[in-house]
Design a protein around this motif. Structure first.
Motif, PDB file in Angstrom:
ATOM      1  N   GLU A 270      82.516  44.343  54.074  1.00  0.00           N
ATOM      2  CA  GLU A 270      83.587  45.002  53.340  1.00  0.00           C
ATOM      3  C   GLU A 270      84.305  44.112  52.325  1.00  0.00           C
ATOM      4  N   ASP A 271      84.213  42.799  52.453  1.00  0.00           N
ATOM      5  CA  ASP A 271      85.008  41.913  51.604  1.00  0.00           C
ATOM      6  C   ASP A 271      84.581  42.025  50.134  1.00  0.00           C
ATOM      7  N   LEU A 272      85.564  42.106  49.251  1.00  0.00           N
ATOM      8  CA  LEU A 272      85.295  42.276  47.825  1.00  0.00           C
ATOM      9  C   LEU A 272      84.551  41.079  47.241  1.00  0.00           C
ATOM     10  N   THR A 273      84.904  39.869  47.682  1.00  0.00           N
ATOM     11  CA  THR A 273      84.229  38.672  47.175  1.00  0.00           C
ATOM     12  C   THR A 273      82.743  38.721  47.500  1.00  0.00           C
ATOM     13  N   VAL A 274      82.417  39.061  48.746  1.00  0.00           N
ATOM     14  CA  VAL A 274      81.017  39.131  49.158  1.00  0.00           C
ATOM     15  C   VAL A 274      80.280  40.216  48.385  1.00  0.00           C
ATOM     16  N   GLN A 275      80.901  41.385  48.249  1.00  0.00           N
ATOM     17  CA  GLN A 275      80.253  42.481  47.543  1.00  0.00           C
ATOM     18  C   GLN A 275      79.982  42.128  46.085  1.00  0.00           C
ATOM     19  N   THR A 276      80.963  41.488  45.436  1.00  0.00           N
ATOM     20  CA  THR A 276      80.825  41.137  44.020  1.00  0.00           C
ATOM     21  C   THR A 276      79.696  40.147  43.791  1.00  0.00           C
TER      22      THR A 276
ATOM     23  N   ARG B 276      62.554  42.510  55.297  1.00  0.00           N
ATOM     24  CA  ARG B 276      63.277  43.575  55.998  1.00  0.00           C
ATOM     25  C   ARG B 276      64.461  44.066  55.174  1.00  0.00           C
ATOM     26  N   GLY B 277      64.997  43.219  54.300  1.00  0.00           N
ATOM     27  CA  GLY B 277      66.065  43.634  53.399  1.00  0.00           C
ATOM     28  C   GLY B 277      65.563  44.487  52.248  1.00  0.00           C
ATOM     29  N   SER B 278      64.230  44.583  52.128  1.00  0.00           N
ATOM     30  CA  SER B 278      63.624  45.425  51.090  1.00  0.00           C
ATOM     31  C   SER B 278      62.923  46.639  51.684  1.00  0.00           C
ATOM     32  N   GLY B 279      63.327  47.022  52.901  1.00  0.00           N
ATOM     33  CA  GLY B 279      62.877  48.297  53.452  1.00  0.00           C
ATOM     34  C   GLY B 279      61.638  48.276  54.319  1.00  0.00           C
TER      35      GLY B 279
ATOM     36  N   PHE C 246      62.646  46.046  71.828  1.00  0.00           N
ATOM     37  CA  PHE C 246      62.985  45.452  70.536  1.00  0.00           C
ATOM     38  C   PHE C 246      62.712  46.407  69.380  1.00  0.00           C
ATOM     39  N   LYS C 247      63.651  46.450  68.419  1.00  0.00           N
ATOM     40  CA  LYS C 247      63.462  47.208  67.184  1.00  0.00           C
ATOM     41  C   LYS C 247      63.950  46.364  66.016  1.00  0.00           C
ATOM     42  N   PRO C 248      63.148  46.257  64.931  1.00  0.00           N
ATOM     43  CA  PRO C 248      63.552  45.445  63.778  1.00  0.00           C
ATOM     44  C   PRO C 248      64.762  46.035  63.062  1.00  0.00           C
ATOM     45  N   VAL C 249      65.558  45.165  62.462  1.00  0.00           N
ATOM     46  CA  VAL C 249      66.680  45.581  61.614  1.00  0.00           C
ATOM     47  C   VAL C 249      66.167  45.688  60.177  1.00  0.00           C
ATOM     48  N   VAL C 250      66.402  46.824  59.540  1.00  0.00           N
ATOM     49  CA  VAL C 250      65.895  47.068  58.190  1.00  0.00           C
ATOM     50  C   VAL C 250      67.032  47.568  57.303  1.00  0.00           C
ATOM     51  N   ARG C 251      67.082  47.056  56.075  1.00  0.00           N
ATOM     52  CA  ARG C 251      67.995  47.574  55.048  1.00  0.00           C
ATOM     53  C   ARG C 251      67.163  47.932  53.821  1.00  0.00           C
ATOM     54  N   ASN C 252      67.682  48.844  53.009  1.00  0.00           N
ATOM     55  CA  ASN C 252      66.918  49.341  51.859  1.00  0.00           C
ATOM     56  C   ASN C 252      67.508  48.969  50.503  1.00  0.00           C
ATOM     57  N   GLU C 253      68.650  48.249  50.490  1.00  0.00           N
ATOM     58  CA  GLU C 253      69.280  47.931  49.207  1.00  0.00           C
ATOM     59  C   GLU C 253      68.467  46.956  48.374  1.00  0.00           C
ATOM     60  N   ALA C 254      67.664  46.102  49.020  1.00  0.00           N
ATOM     61  CA  ALA C 254      66.727  45.190  48.341  1.00  0.00           C
ATOM     62  C   ALA C 254      67.416  44.131  47.493  1.00  0.00           C
ATOM     63  N   ASP C 255      68.658  43.768  47.826  1.00  0.00           N
ATOM     64  CA  ASP C 255      69.384  42.749  47.064  1.00  0.00           C
ATOM     65  C   ASP C 255      69.917  41.682  48.010  1.00  0.00           C
ATOM     66  N   CYS C 256      70.719  40.764  47.469  1.00  0.00           N
ATOM     67  CA  CYS C 256      71.287  39.694  48.288  1.00  0.00           C
ATOM     68  C   CYS C 256      72.151  40.249  49.413  1.00  0.00           C
ATOM     69  N   TYR C 257      72.860  41.338  49.129  1.00  0.00           N
ATOM     70  CA  TYR C 257      73.697  41.979  50.141  1.00  0.00           C
ATOM     71  C   TYR C 257      72.852  42.454  51.322  1.00  0.00           C
TER      72      TYR C 257
END
Length: 254
Positions: free
Chosen positions: A84-90, A114-117, A135-146
């Protein structure tokens, strides 16, 4: 411990010193457990051919289980800040893009892919006891540093879940099998490290010393993806992008 170390370094790379110190403060609790159970804070010499050199008695397992709720609360607060932090998001959102197709084509591993889906995690193959630990892998789809940051933050909770499951199911008995003689032949093994898939290859001829031992580290696998992510970026974003592959140049140079 590795992900907490990385989250602290990542915060430091963005100039967020207080968050860096908070991550490492929480990490100290993990290092205390490692020291009690393996004898080392960061470098663990507990593994042996055939098992491990130290056992964990029932009291130690109960102590670890007792500490998990406090760690979960710490992880929840850290994850909230990174999320949530604005600095991190920016400094992270929309930066260092690595599309799903490109991550696959360049052979990325670990939190990077995994950060690329992609749900790519060697633990999903069930080696060791992972097939018994839900066990289940953690996956994000934003594909960026965040996304790569949040994969690591969320994997903190995965680690706690694995530990809780292991404590409930760990059997009594011997901790190291008797192994006699020297190996002969070739073998390779894949395992999941905090940075991603590592491959060990060994060749032996029955003598005391191996003929060959080679290691393909996750940092080496992620360098092509890093080169792609850095292309055309702002100079100020270079440290942040580089840190998102959690580079270990020393082990890569093996």
């Amino acid at each position: 411990h590795s992900h907490l170390l990385w989250l602290g370094c990542f915060a430091d790379g963005m100039g967020y010193e207080n968050l860096f110190m908070t991550c490492w403060k929480v990490r100290e609790k993990i290092l205390d457990v490692l020291e009690r159970t393996t004898g080392g804070r960061v470098i663990q010499g507990v593994n042996r051919v055939g098992g491990v050199s130290r056992d964990m008695d029932a009291d130690e397992l109960k102590r670890i289980e007792y500490e998990i709720p406090g760690l979960r609360a710490d992880f929840t607060e850290l994850t909230r800040i990174f999320d949530e932090d604005l600095t991190v998001q920016t400094r992270t959102k929309g930066i260092g893009m690595l599309s799903k197709d490109k991550a696959w084509d360049l052979g990325a591993v670990g939190p990077v892919i995994r950060g690329s889906g992609h749900a790519v995690d060697v633990r999903s193959t069930g080696y060791g006891a992972y097939d018994e630990l839900d066990f289940k892998p953690v996956v994000r789809n934003e594909a960026d540093c965040y996304a790569r940051c949040m994969v690591r933050a969320e994997e903190l909770f995965t680690s706690l879940d694995l530990i809780e499951n292991a404590i409930d199911r760990i059997p009594a008995g011997e901790i190291c099998a008797s192994v006699k003689g020297n190996p002969s032949g070739e073998y390779y093994a894949r395992a999941e490290q905090p940075r991603g898939e590592v491959i060990h290859y060994v060749k032996a001829n029955g003598k005391k010393n191996l003929q060959r031992h080679r290691v393909r580290t996750p940092t080496l696998a992620n360098v092509p993806a890093l080169v792609h992510m850095l292309a055309g970026c702002e100079l100020a974003d270079v440290p942040v992008i580089v840190l998102t592959i959690d580079p270990c140049i020393g082990c890569m140079e093996r």
